[in-house]
Design an enzyme around this catalytic site. Sequence first.
Site, mmCIF file in Angstrom:
data_model
loop_
_atom_site.group_PDB
_atom_site.id
_atom_site.type_symbol
_atom_site.label_atom_id
_atom_site.label_comp_id
_atom_site.label_asym_id
_atom_site.label_seq_id
_atom_site.Cartn_x
_atom_site.Cartn_y
_atom_site.Cartn_z
ATOM 1 N N GLY A 35 45.144 38.593 22.442
ATOM 2 C CA GLY A 35 45.729 39.561 23.377
ATOM 3 C C GLY A 35 44.660 40.162 24.270
ATOM 4 O O GLY A 35 43.588 39.587 24.444
ATOM 5 N N HIS A 82 42.769 38.580 30.008
ATOM 6 C CA HIS A 82 41.995 38.778 31.237
ATOM 7 C C HIS A 82 42.020 37.482 32.046
ATOM 8 O O HIS A 82 42.666 36.493 31.642
ATOM 9 C CB HIS A 82 40.564 39.226 30.907
ATOM 10 N N HIS A 89 41.490 34.136 30.262
ATOM 11 C CA HIS A 89 42.676 33.606 29.562
ATOM 12 C C HIS A 89 43.636 32.949 30.550
ATOM 13 O O HIS A 89 44.210 31.897 30.281
ATOM 14 C CB HIS A 89 43.425 34.732 28.844
HETATM 15 O O1 PAF Z 1 38.431 33.734 21.194
HETATM 16 C C1 PAF Z 1 39.326 34.400 20.632
HETATM 17 O O2 PAF Z 1 40.076 35.161 21.240
HETATM 18 C C2 PAF Z 1 39.511 34.263 19.129
HETATM 19 O O3 PAF Z 1 38.285 34.091 18.482
HETATM 20 C C3 PAF Z 1 40.495 33.149 18.740
HETATM 21 C C4 PAF Z 1 39.995 31.790 19.148
HETATM 22 C C5 PAF Z 1 41.844 33.432 19.382
HETATM 23 C C6 PAF Z 1 40.699 33.134 17.216
HETATM 24 O O4 PAF Z 1 41.193 34.342 16.734
#
Ligand code: PAF
Length: 168
Positions: free
Chosen positions: A31, A34, A37
């Site tokens: 979550g 940004h 993502h």
């Molecule tokens: O990079 C992340 O946000 C986390 O380490 C992941 C890969 C979602 C695992 O919880």
Amino acid sequence: MQICSSVQEIRKLVSGYRTAGDSIGLVTTMGALHDGHMALIRGARHGNNRVVATIFVNPSQFGDPSDYEKYPSDNERDIELLKSEGVDVLFMPDVETMYPVGDETIVETTKLANMLHGKVRPGHFRGVTTIVARLFNIILPDQAYFGEKDYQQLQVIKRMVCDLHFPL
Ligand code: PAF
């Protein structure tokens, strides 16, 4: 965008996609989305017929429990962002789903996880590989997308995929 929280639900949806011949791209997140993502989501959208995103703040990758408690969360905002990028399914399990009572199986890359950043955050990468392996097993994506900024995480995950023969 469909939102589901149970393993049964997400498996049913994804298996329907697979039966229809669709390829599945996965973007795992904790979550607090940004631009990075969003770029991964667009990559997944471009390379696959279906995109699955996950939001799960993974307790096992935090050393200090207060860091876990303080991790930023704005699910309403994240959901809107994922919808706007055309994500098909959002998987948002709770801790009990991902770490069932009596849980005792971990996944660890024994060398890569314990060097560089892993030296100052013992157990961090073990938490990452454990949760990512579980998510891969539930969703069975064709392709999964991870940021290159977290370079060691990317290498650890690639090693795990290779060693455990995940078909992605
Ligand atoms: O990079 C992340 O946000 C986390 O380490 C992941 C890969 C979602 C695992 O919880």
